[in-house]
Design a protein around this motif. Structure first.
Motif, short mmCIF file in Angstrom:
data_model
loop_
_atom_site.label_atom_id
_atom_site.label_comp_id
_atom_site.label_asym_id
_atom_site.label_seq_id
_atom_site.Cartn_x
_atom_site.Cartn_y
_atom_site.Cartn_z
N PHE A 168 5.64 -3.91 -1.75
CA PHE A 168 5.91 -5.47 -1.53
C PHE A 168 4.66 -6.05 -2.25
CE2 PHE A 168 6.23 -9.16 1.45
CZ PHE A 168 7.73 -8.93 1.31
N ALA A 169 5.03 -6.33 -3.35
CA ALA A 169 4.05 -7.31 -4.47
C ALA A 169 2.75 -7.68 -3.61
CB ALA A 169 4.65 -7.92 -5.44
N PRO A 170 3.03 -8.96 -2.95
CA PRO A 170 1.94 -9.54 -2.45
C PRO A 170 0.47 -8.78 -1.35
CG PRO A 170 3.93 -10.75 -1.71
CD PRO A 170 4.30 -9.19 -2.29
N THR A 171 1.28 -7.83 -0.89
CA THR A 171 0.49 -6.86 -0.22
C THR A 171 -0.19 -6.14 -1.28
OG1 THR A 171 2.14 -6.06 0.75
CG2 THR A 171 0.78 -7.39 2.12
N ASP A 172 0.44 -5.66 -2.27
CA ASP A 172 -0.03 -4.46 -3.20
C ASP A 172 -1.15 -4.96 -3.91
OD1 ASP A 172 0.44 -2.05 -4.77
OD2 ASP A 172 0.99 -3.17 -6.17
N LEU B 290 5.90 0.47 2.51
CA LEU B 290 6.31 -0.83 2.55
C LEU B 290 5.22 -1.82 2.09
CD1 LEU B 290 9.22 -1.07 3.78
CD2 LEU B 290 8.19 -2.07 5.80
N PRO B 291 4.17 -1.91 2.38
CA PRO B 291 3.32 -2.82 1.86
C PRO B 291 2.82 -2.43 0.54
CG PRO B 291 2.27 -1.35 3.43
CD PRO B 291 3.32 -1.01 3.79
N LYS C 244 -6.27 -8.42 -7.45
CA LYS C 244 -6.71 -7.61 -8.73
C LYS C 244 -5.69 -7.83 -9.74
CE LYS C 244 -6.75 -3.60 -6.33
NZ LYS C 244 -5.96 -3.43 -5.14
N MET D 89 5.55 -1.97 11.10
CA MET D 89 5.62 -0.35 10.82
C MET D 89 5.22 0.38 12.23
SD MET D 89 3.70 -0.82 7.48
CE MET D 89 2.79 0.71 7.43
N LEU E 166 3.48 -6.66 8.59
CA LEU E 166 4.25 -5.67 8.17
C LEU E 166 3.64 -4.36 8.93
CD1 LEU E 166 3.92 -5.68 4.20
CD2 LEU E 166 5.91 -5.45 5.53
N LEU F 48 6.83 4.45 5.82
CA LEU F 48 6.50 3.27 6.28
C LEU F 48 5.30 2.74 5.49
CD1 LEU F 48 6.76 3.70 10.19
CD2 LEU F 48 8.26 2.09 8.92
N THR F 49 4.37 3.66 5.12
CA THR F 49 3.10 3.17 4.43
C THR F 49 3.55 2.59 2.90
OG1 THR F 49 2.61 5.22 4.18
CG2 THR F 49 1.50 4.02 5.64
N TRP G 95 3.91 -14.13 -4.02
CA TRP G 95 3.81 -13.77 -5.20
C TRP G 95 3.72 -15.04 -6.39
CZ3 TRP G 95 2.25 -9.55 -7.35
CH2 TRP G 95 2.41 -9.22 -8.84
N TRP H 121 -11.23 -6.46 -9.70
CA TRP H 121 -10.82 -6.48 -8.39
C TRP H 121 -11.87 -6.77 -7.33
CZ3 TRP H 121 -8.58 -5.53 -3.87
CH2 TRP H 121 -8.89 -4.73 -2.93
N HIS I 236 -3.74 -6.32 -2.78
CA HIS I 236 -4.52 -5.80 -2.27
C HIS I 236 -4.85 -4.40 -2.29
CE1 HIS I 236 -8.20 -5.63 0.47
NE2 HIS I 236 -7.79 -4.93 1.42
N LEU I 237 -3.65 -3.62 -1.82
CA LEU I 237 -3.69 -2.28 -1.65
C LEU I 237 -3.61 -1.28 -3.05
CD1 LEU I 237 -1.60 -2.00 1.56
CD2 LEU I 237 -3.97 -1.94 1.14
N HIS I 238 -2.89 -1.90 -3.99
CA HIS I 238 -3.02 -1.15 -5.16
C HIS I 238 -4.19 -0.39 -5.67
CE1 HIS I 238 -0.97 -0.56 -9.27
NE2 HIS I 238 -2.22 -0.78 -9.86
N ILE J 103 -1.94 -13.20 2.43
CA ILE J 103 -1.48 -12.15 2.29
C ILE J 103 -2.20 -11.15 3.59
CG2 ILE J 103 -2.55 -10.14 0.89
CD1 ILE J 103 -2.92 -12.29 -1.38
#
Lengths: 267, 592
Positions: free
Chosen positions: B413-417, B409-410, A191, A34, A30, B406-407, A93, A184, B419-421, A23
């Protein structure tokens, strides 16, 4: 004004699960792309502002070219995104969320969330979870564990403090008693919402021993901020020892009190 | 597609009002209604901003330090403590009050601030002018939509007087937390139903007006981008909002009528089983909510894109690059926005395989957004750029929306989400889209169309001070959020320092507070400028920016019925610097 332990960190926190490096790699790719897009784009933007500023003797041009060429960046972005989805998005995923390691080779834990605590239910040495029933929930039995079920005998229930062994996956089967919570651990990069009326899963294989913080990531009311706990990743030996001491302690309390009482808030 | 030019009397059949009440208060004139919306939504934006200031203050110093001495509080802290009493004892916020402000900040900013400003205020004022219409198609409906909106806003604010105050389940009001929440949440449901009704009335009006009221010669392909943006937005509102209206009604029933649409079996509340528990599904609410709320994001964004296109075309003195591409992309964004909603729900317990579908649609919708941005950027090429205040805001929109996009994008994108969700990264992302993005464009629009509305220009110097004191501090507020989120700090925490993993990024919150203070100060020149220029601004005349679109072909401010003679359109909207033409702009209505 800024306390000693407050910082100005950037980047990701320490990675501590088996899939975290994948990840993180994706996250870094990414962000590099970006930033790359933004810089290229920004340089051209600033160039335009300077080169085409209004000044004496300079007029706008009516005819413009490159309408077709302007689809090139769109196409590149689309191709890049589809490549990411197919090459990494779907596989990562699938490995994290759509498949679970075989339960027989894993450490299985039930998590029962409530406002504002994490009840952690271990099956104990027999590997079998005792039955739970909402009718049995009381102040001293927060998850409604049915102590008359033989499988419950060696079950361990802790609050907010989760112990897991290093070297094998842990599978959490989670549900909530009241509202939606979200389990989480930032170091594990994973999470999952914990929803009343549903069972949701989250698995992780820790790669480091130590203490990692559990936070609730879904607003769940007044005490949302305080709904925290810790995952203690222990060596397999330490874990076995911890489990034994918990079971012994439970048996001791039960015989001392002459009645069934669950263990509470121990770690 | 040509329609007949609507003469004033033939077109909408209401005469010029004479009494003060009819002219300025209960007016059916789209211009008066537009200005009513403008002022009301700016007031709501100020309220939402004030709540944000309190929250940022709380987040900078969330709890008393060990050596805290109540006798030696700073002036700011003691004043805040005095004003808010037990809600902020010693100036430290009670968690329930924090949740209240959080929920209200979001609700106000989106539903009562930015959407009414972008859609209802500028849409109402500018759209009929740009298509050469004497008014909206349904003037009375238009008046009704404003008054219903105002009532909705007042009802929403009145929730403060409910026991336990404002709603406190977040602007997303996820069930079942919102079902068991204090009575303020009931008021939220009722207010939302009212506000949505107002939006629906407005959207019907916009669609009918655009399709039926265009001046002679104003074909769809000659409509300014702003009109296209409003048209797509109105369709989004019309199709998405009823879903949330129904959802809010069901939530209301769950709260007051003992139903259990969102309440599952055996759900407990405190130590007992919730009385109505049974049969419902909390995730249903999320689907209904996000089915509205993702198109809603584009409702916040599309009018801003339209505004930026207008301002850029006027101030580069050249035709917009890729008019068809921009319009086509906007339509595509509108369509795709209905199939991305579940990217908010990757971790909700929804079937995990669905994530792949929504990742794909989500990343696909970025393509038309990139296309619009590319066209706007390429529009600068070959221009003769004038850097006036509206143009500065429009130009700032481009990189700021760039960061916002741009932000995304992650997050999409489910795999990075994973962590970021639900972290501050999400907050940083959408604030970049909405604040230095949409809101900056809307401020640009205020400077750009102010001369049309009031006959005078706003002051340029004050405007530039306002610009720099808005865009710079916004970046110091929202960029650190990306760092905090990346580190794993969650959103909606009344005191992040209670979680030890947040401490390494807590320092940023102090910087964000100072930036927010500068942002607050930066709005003073704007407010001053707005009112001062009403009387003292430079007289604007009909067409102060030498622009081509029809709103500049009528007097400033336009009289009742707008155009002295019904305009006739002869060409596209952005004929600037046409070789051989006597001026560098060729208005749409100027006879060849």
């Amino acid at each position: 004004m800024i306390k000693e332990d407050w910082g100005f960190q950037t980047g990701l926190p320490e990675a501590a699960s088996s899939y975290a490096p994948n990840i993180d790699w994706l996250m870094n790719v990414l962000h590099v792309v970006m930033i790359g897009i933004f810089v290229v784009w920004g340089v051209y933007f600033i160039y335009c502002l300077v080169a085409y500023r209004a000044r004496d003797g300079h007029t706008g041009t009516y005819h413009q070219t490159g309408e077709k060429a302007s689809f090139i960046p769109d196409g590149l972005i689309l191709a890049f995104e589809m490549w990411l989805i197919l090459a990494f998005g779907i596989p990562i995923w699938a490995s994290v969320k759509q498949s679970t390691p075989p339960p027989s080779e894993s450490n299985n834990i039930h998590v029962i969330a409530q406002q504002f605590a994490w009840n952690i239910h271990y099956p104990g040495p027999d590997g079998k979870f005792g039955r739970r029933d909402v009718k049995l929930v009381s102040a001293s039995n927060s998850i409604g564990l049915d102590e008359s079920d033989p499988a419950s005998k060696d079950d361990i229930v802790t609050i907010n403090q989760m112990s897991v062994p290093l070297g094998k996956p842990t599978i959490l089967q989670m549900t909530s008693k009241d509202v939606i919570h979200d389990f989480w651990v930032s170091n594990f990069r994973n999470k999952q919402d914990v929803v009343p009326g549903l069972n949701t899963n989250l698995w992780f294989e820790p790669t480091k021993t130590g203490k990692f913080e559990i936070a609730c990531a879904q607003l769940c009311g007044l005490g949302h901020t305080q709904m925290v706990g810790n995952v203690f990743v222990k060596t397999p030996e330490e874990f076995d020892e911890w489990q034994k001491s918990q079971v012994a302690e439970k048996a001791g309390t039960a015989s001392a009190a002459g009645a069934v009482a669950p263990s509470e808030n121990r770690s | 597609m040509d329609t007949h030019g609507h003469g004033h009397d033939a077109g909408h059949g209401h005469g010029e009002p004479t009494s003060f009440w009819r002219k300025y208060v209960f007016s059916v004139d789209h211009k008066v209604i537009g200005i009513q919306y403008l002022i009301t939504s700016f007031l709501f934006l100020l309220v939402g901003f004030g709540m944000m200031m309190l929250m940022r203050y709380q987040l900078a110093w969330p709890s008393p330090p060990d050596d805290f001495d109540p006798e030696k509080m700073s002036l700011v802290r003691s004043t805040i403590a005095k004003i808010f009493g037990d809600k902020m004892e010693y100036g430290f916020m009670r968690p329930d009050f924090y949740n209240q402000l959080g929920a209200m900040h979001g609700t106000i900013m989106i539903f009562l601030g930015v959407v009414p400003l972008g859609v209802a205020a500028f849409g109402n004022y500018v759209l009929p002018l740009q298509i050469g219409a004497p008014d909206m198609a349904f003037p009375r409906l238009n008046m009704m939509s404003y008054w219903v909106y105002l009532v909705g806003g007042i009802v929403m604010m009145s929730s403060y007087f409910a026991p336990d105050g404002f709603p406190q389940s977040g602007w997303t009001s996820y069930a079942p937390l919102s079902i068991v929440a204090p009575p303020g949440q009931t008021v939220w449901c009722i207010a939302m139903v009212i506000i949505i009704t107002s939006s629906l009335l407005g959207s019907i009006n916009f669609i009918v007006t655009t399709l039926n009221m265009r001046a002679k010669g104003m074909t769809l392909g000659r409509m300014p981008v702003f009109v296209w943006a409003q048209l797509v937005t109105a369709v989004l509102l019309l199709l998405a909002f009823p879903v949330l209206e129904a959802g809010a009604l069901l939530q209301l029933l769950d709260r007051v009528a003992g139903t259990s649409f969102y309440i599952p079996k055996d759900m407990m509340y405190g130590s007992t089983v919730f009385p109505a528990a049974g049969g419902g599904n909390p995730i249903l609410w999320q689907h209904l909510f996000w089915f509205l709320a993702h198109p809603e994001v584009y409702v916040l964004l599309l009018p801003a894109m339209g505004i930026v296109a207008e301002i850029i075309a006027t101030n580069t003195r050249k035709p917009l690059f890729g008019y068809r591409e921009i319009v086509g992309s906007m339509v595509l964004i509108g369509i795709l926005s209905f199939v991305v909603w579940a990217h908010h729900m990757f971790l909700s317990g929804m079937r995990t395989s669905l994530a792949n579908l929504f990742v794909t649609t989500t990343l696909t919708i970025s393509v038309p957004s990139v296309a619009v941005l590319t066209c706007l950027l390429l529009s600068l090429r070959g221009g003769a750029i004038r850097f006036n205040t509206p143009m500065l805001f429009a130009l700032a929109f481009l990189p700021m929306f760039g960061i916002g996009g741009l932000t995304g994008l992650p997050l999409g994108f489910a795999p990075t989400d994973l962590h970021l969700h639900d972290t501050y990264y999400v907050i940083g992302h959408f604030h970049y889209v909405v604040a230095p993005g949409s809101l900056a464009a809307l401020m640009g629009a205020t400077y750009y169309w102010y001369p049309k509305m009031f006959g005078r220009k706003m002051n340029e110097t004050l405007g530039k001070i306002h610009f720099w004191m808005t865009i710079v501090p916004m970046n110091f507020i929202f960029f650190p959020m990306l760092f905090q989120g990346m580190w794993g700090m969650d959103r909606r925490l009344a005191d992040p320092t209670l979680q030890w993993h947040n401490l390494p990024v807590q320092g940023w919150s102090v910087i964000m507070l100072f930036a927010a203070c500068v942002l607050l100060l930066g709005q003073i020149p704007f407010l001053w400028n707005f009112f001062w220029s009403l009387r003292h601004g430079e007289i604007a005349g009909e067409n102060p920016w030498n622009a081509t679109t029809l709103e500049w072909a009528c007097p400033s401010p336009p009289p009742h019925g707008n155009f002295v003679t019904p305009p006739e359109v002869h060409r596209g909207p952005y004929e600037y610097s046409v070789p051989g033409h006597k001026t560098d702009y060729w208005p749409q209505d100027e006879a060849a």
